[in-house]
Enzyme design. Structure first.
Site, mmCIF file in Angstrom:
data_model
loop_
_atom_site.group_PDB
_atom_site.id
_atom_site.type_symbol
_atom_site.label_atom_id
_atom_site.label_comp_id
_atom_site.label_asym_id
_atom_site.label_seq_id
_atom_site.Cartn_x
_atom_site.Cartn_y
_atom_site.Cartn_z
ATOM 1 N N GLU A 1 -3.376 2.765 5.279
ATOM 2 C CA GLU A 1 -3.228 3.842 4.280
ATOM 3 C C GLU A 1 -4.126 5.035 4.617
ATOM 4 O OE1 GLU A 1 -0.680 3.552 2.573
ATOM 5 O OE2 GLU A 1 -0.462 1.423 2.991
ATOM 6 N N GLY B 1 0.841 -1.194 0.000
ATOM 7 C CA GLY B 1 0.000 0.000 0.000
ATOM 8 C C GLY B 1 0.875 1.242 0.000
ATOM 9 N N HIS C 1 -2.485 7.143 7.079
ATOM 10 C CA HIS C 1 -1.490 8.038 6.467
ATOM 11 C C HIS C 1 -2.133 9.358 6.040
ATOM 12 C CE1 HIS C 1 2.384 6.050 6.196
ATOM 13 N NE2 HIS C 1 1.860 4.942 5.718
ATOM 14 N N CYS D 1 6.071 -0.211 7.206
ATOM 15 C CA CYS D 1 5.675 0.953 6.404
ATOM 16 C C CYS D 1 6.834 1.339 5.494
ATOM 17 C CB CYS D 1 5.329 2.112 7.338
ATOM 18 S SG CYS D 1 4.796 3.587 6.467
ATOM 19 N N LEU D 2 6.531 1.647 4.234
ATOM 20 C CA LEU D 2 7.582 2.033 3.285
ATOM 21 C C LEU D 2 8.300 3.309 3.734
ATOM 22 C CD1 LEU D 2 5.845 1.353 -0.174
ATOM 23 C CD2 LEU D 2 7.599 -0.030 0.964
ATOM 24 N N GLN E 1 3.012 10.008 1.182
ATOM 25 C CA GLN E 1 4.309 9.311 1.225
ATOM 26 C C GLN E 1 5.162 9.644 0.004
ATOM 27 O OE1 GLN E 1 2.442 5.259 2.152
ATOM 28 N NE2 GLN E 1 4.406 5.143 3.219
HETATM 29 NI NI NI Z 1 2.770 3.079 5.621
#
Ligand code: NI
Length: 178
Positions: free
Chosen positions: A131, A46, A134, A88-89, A51
């Site tokens: 997401e 996701g 975020h 999380c990326l 981001q």
């Molecule tokens: Ni994340």
């Protein structure tokens, strides 16, 4: 399509509440395509628009065989309780167990501009909630106990020394042409 740099923990845009999308324009659709490409190259499940530096209410998900575009998403129903590990990326190499509702109903607008409703559970429900968090400026770390959060942030700071910057360049998987 192009790969976008991913903002890392400490970048202010991750804490900014994202603005609603007024209309699904060509620009919005291009951002969605770039976000899918970036998420896939980073091997994520996701990705939210903030981001990649744009505080607008758009996120993409690719989990359990479902490829979802969420524009102005809301959770209209939630039930049950489930605890699983998340990452999380924007916070590489850090994982923690987060408790969330197990089943949800998502209402959002798709890439075609049409509203839809989706019932989800398990991993898919978890990724959707992560997401949407975020988009509200919330990171999974915020949902851990204060002690666990401090430990993980310290681990992250140790492994990602100052000067590494707040952006992460994503590379295309080797063997694929741009
Ligand atoms: Ni994340």
């Amino acid at each position: 399509m192009s790969l976008l740099p991913i903002h890392l923990l400490g970048s202010p845009v991750l804490r900014e509440p994202s603005a609603p999308v007024a209309e699904v324009t060509a620009e919005v659709r291009r951002l969605v395509d770039d976000m899918f490409e970036t998420m896939e190259a980073a091997e994520g499940v996701g990705l939210a628009a903030n981001q990649v530096g744009q505080a607008v209410r758009i996120a993409v998900v690719d989990a359990e065989g479902s490829r979802i575009v969420m524009i102005n998403p809301i959770i209209s129903e939630a039930s049950g309780k489930d605890r699983e590990e998340e990452g999380c990326l924007s916070i590489p190499d850090v994982y923690g167990e987060v408790t969330r509702p197990e089943r949800i109903v998502l209402e959002a607008t798709g890439k075609d501009g049409a509203p839809y409703r989706l019932e989800a559970d398990g991993l898919l429900a978890r990724v959707i909630q992560h997401e949407i968090d975020h988009l509200d400026g919330i990171l999974f770390l915020d949902r851990l106990s204060p002690m666990k959060r401090r430990l993980l942030v310290a681990k992250y700071r140790r492994e990602h020394k100052e000067g590494g910057g707040l952006l992460r360049e994503v590379a295309r998987p080797s063997g694929r042409t741009p």
